[in-house]
Design an enzyme around this catalytic site. Structure first.
Site, PDB file in Angstrom:
ATOM      1  N   ASP A 108     -14.340   2.885   7.039  1.00 48.84           N
ATOM      2  CA  ASP A 108     -13.222   3.703   6.567  1.00 48.84           C
ATOM      3  C   ASP A 108     -13.668   4.612   5.428  1.00 48.84           C
ATOM      4  OD1 ASP A 108     -10.384   4.483   6.277  1.00 48.84           O
ATOM      5  OD2 ASP A 108     -10.637   3.534   4.329  1.00 48.84           O
ATOM      6  N   LYS A 168      -7.924  -1.981   6.205  1.00 50.13           N
ATOM      7  CA  LYS A 168      -8.226  -2.499   4.866  1.00 50.13           C
ATOM      8  C   LYS A 168      -7.297  -3.658   4.508  1.00 50.13           C
ATOM      9  CE  LYS A 168      -8.080   1.746   3.385  1.00 50.13           C
ATOM     10  NZ  LYS A 168      -8.102   3.039   2.763  1.00 50.13           N
ATOM     11  N   ARG A 195     -13.058  13.044   6.508  1.00 51.13           N
ATOM     12  CA  ARG A 195     -11.714  13.592   6.774  1.00 51.13           C
ATOM     13  C   ARG A 195     -11.266  14.468   5.613  1.00 51.13           C
ATOM     14  NH1 ARG A 195      -8.282   8.509   7.277  1.00 51.13           N
ATOM     15  NH2 ARG A 195      -6.555   9.951   7.389  1.00 51.13           N
ATOM     16  N   HIS A 252       0.853  -1.186   0.000  1.00 50.78           N
ATOM     17  CA  HIS A 252       0.000   0.000   0.000  1.00 50.78           C
ATOM     18  C   HIS A 252       0.890   1.237   0.000  1.00 50.78           C
ATOM     19  CE1 HIS A 252      -3.993   1.789   0.794  1.00 50.78           C
ATOM     20  NE2 HIS A 252      -3.291   2.763   1.341  1.00 50.78           N
ATOM     21  N   SER A 311      -6.848   3.493   9.161  1.00 44.00           N
ATOM     22  CA  SER A 311      -7.517   3.410   7.862  1.00 44.00           C
ATOM     23  C   SER A 311      -6.817   2.382   6.972  1.00 44.00           C
ATOM     24  CB  SER A 311      -7.484   4.800   7.209  1.00 44.00           C
ATOM     25  OG  SER A 311      -7.704   4.744   5.835  1.00 44.00           O
TER      26      SER A 311
HETATM   27  N1  URA Z   1      -4.606   6.091   2.381  1.00 45.48           N
HETATM   28  C1  URA Z   1      -5.632   5.489   3.040  1.00 45.48           C
HETATM   29  O1  URA Z   1      -6.153   4.480   2.585  1.00 45.48           O
HETATM   30  N2  URA Z   1      -6.060   6.026   4.194  1.00 45.48           N
HETATM   31  C2  URA Z   1      -5.522   7.116   4.713  1.00 45.48           C
HETATM   32  O2  URA Z   1      -5.954   7.551   5.758  1.00 45.48           O
HETATM   33  C3  URA Z   1      -4.458   7.736   4.028  1.00 45.48           C
HETATM   34  C4  URA Z   1      -4.016   7.206   2.854  1.00 45.48           C
END
Ligand code: URA
Length: 408
Positions: free
Chosen positions: A160, A186, A167, A81, A182
């Site tokens: 999320d 995931k 946010r 990620h 967050s």
């Molecule tokens: N990427 C995400 O999935 N969540 C975040 O809070 C920041 C970047």
């Protein structure tokens, strides 16, 4: 209870799992209003969270949706990620490299946020490419060809999604505890065995300093420990954009060029090799030296490119039909000297202005537009030399060269 919780966090006190669960699930169920959640998020942003609170919030996010089960897939599944950057198309390069070496890759990617582009938007520039695969289809594809890059399934950490959207519009995106929960929720809900996080730092990234990046890295590793997942992190620069291209179709074509071995001296190539090396080292449990050799060999022999083409075909995409706008604007140097900096943030803004991303949620992305840098940091240029080419569908666009290029 609602005000008590907000006030407790405003005073910097620790919230219990029960309090966080009540508040966040209350928001998801519509019992707590946007302005109340925004207020709590801002208090979290300002006062931070303890590790216990962060573990609680991660669990609440995970439990808000489906927890996928890919345990029947053989091999160690390694996920990656990125916290998001300008010109970041590394997933398109890395996923096929890693899969070509026998490590199953299930990558659920997101869309662009703010000035940063999203992998899913990039893939959508390939006509026909499906990004909405169901769990069963993901499972079958990984069993058949070992790699899938798709959008998040609908019910993966739905909490999320709603919190992120809030946010995004309340100035609370760059909170380290919120980013950690967050992302990790995931990754854990999508059943990755091992996780690599590329934490970007710089003017084109969510995090502006190395200290913040280190803090985020430590947190994510700790959350991984709670769930028994190995997490490795890389902190990488996002003051300069990655590679030469920004814009969806252009970035897919650039990723193909990297897989063809044509772009082996850019920051993009180096980062892709570094990330893929970590993933292969984790997936095969080999040293980084051995992993790096395998990664380079996969590119050199064309194995990685073949895997990418196989994935695109499997997901119905037609690479030959990708369209880049044939209308261009050439931007030339206004002085002579060495290019010391290329400002990622300014290029992110420019690509949005061209239509490569969304300014408002309702905007439609133009996949065919974008920016190609004809010169990179370190190049010596003369006044009048071509610096970059804009692929446009507009007649005119405002560009302030001095905001983007530092030439001395
Ligand atoms: N990427 C995400 O999935 N969540 C975040 O809070 C920041 C970047």
């Amino acid at each position: 209870m609602i005000l008590e919780i907000i006030n407790k966090k405003r005073l910097g006190k620790e919230l219990s799992y029960k309090e966080l669960d009540y508040f966040f699930n209350g928001y998801l169920n519509g019992e707590i209003a946007d302005y109340q959640m925004a207020s709590l998020l801002m208090a979290i942003c300002i006062n931070g969270m303890t590790d216990e609170e962060i573990f609680s919030l991660t669990k609440i996010f995970i439990d808000s949706g489906d927890i996928l089960d890919f345990s029947d897939i053989e091999g160690i599944k390694v996920d990656k990620h990125s916290t998001g950057g300008i010109g970041d198309k590394t997933t398109l390069v890395i996923a096929p490299i890693v899969a070509s070496l026998g490590i199953p890759v299930i990558k659920m990617s997101g869309r662009g946020l703010g000035y940063t582009g999203g992998t899913i938007d990039k893939l959508e520039s390939i006509p026909g490419f499906r990004i909405d695969l169901k769990e069963k289809e993901i499972f079958e594809q990984v069993k058949d060809i070992g790699v899938v890059v798709t959008g998040q399934t609908k019910d993966l950490a739905p909490m999320d999604k709603v919190i992120y959207a809030l946010r995004d519009v309340t100035g609370t995106v760059s909170s380290i505890p919120l980013i950690a929960s967050s992302i990790m929720s995931k990754k854990i809900a999508s059943d990755a065995d091992k996780i690599l996080i590329d934490i970007k730092v710089g003017n084109g990234a969510l995090l502006k300093t190395k200290e913040e990046a280190k803090k985020l890295s430590e947190l994510m590793i700790k959350i991984g420990e709670v769930y028994g997942r190995e997490v490795r992190t890389i902190i990488s620069d996002m003051n300069t954009p990655l590679g030469k291209c920004i814009g969806n179709a252009l970035e897919v074509l650039e990723a193909v060029d990297v897989l063809k071995g044509k772009e082996d001296s850019t920051n993009l190539f180096n980062l892709c090799v570094e990330l893929a090396t970590e993933m292969v080292s984790m997936g095969k449990d080999v040293s980084k030296e051995d992993a790096r050799k395998l990664v380079l060999e996969s590119i050199d022999t064309g194995k990685a490119l073949k895997k990418f083409e196989e994935m695109v075909k499997y997901q119905n995409g037609d690479l030959t039909a990708i369209k880049v706008s044939d209308k261009t604007i050439k931007i030339k140097a206004n002085k002579t000297g060495e290019i010391k900096k290329i400002n990622a943030l300014e290029l992110g803004k420019l690509s949005l202005a061209l239509g490569a991303g969304k300014i408002k949620k309702s905007d439609k992305i133009d996949y065919s537009v974008g920016i190609k840098l004809n010169k990179l940091v370190g190049s010596y240029v003369k006044a009048g030399d071509l610096l970059m080419t804009l692929y446009v569908n507009k007649d005119a666009i405002d560009v302030n060269i001095d905001d983007i290029f530092t030439i001395e």
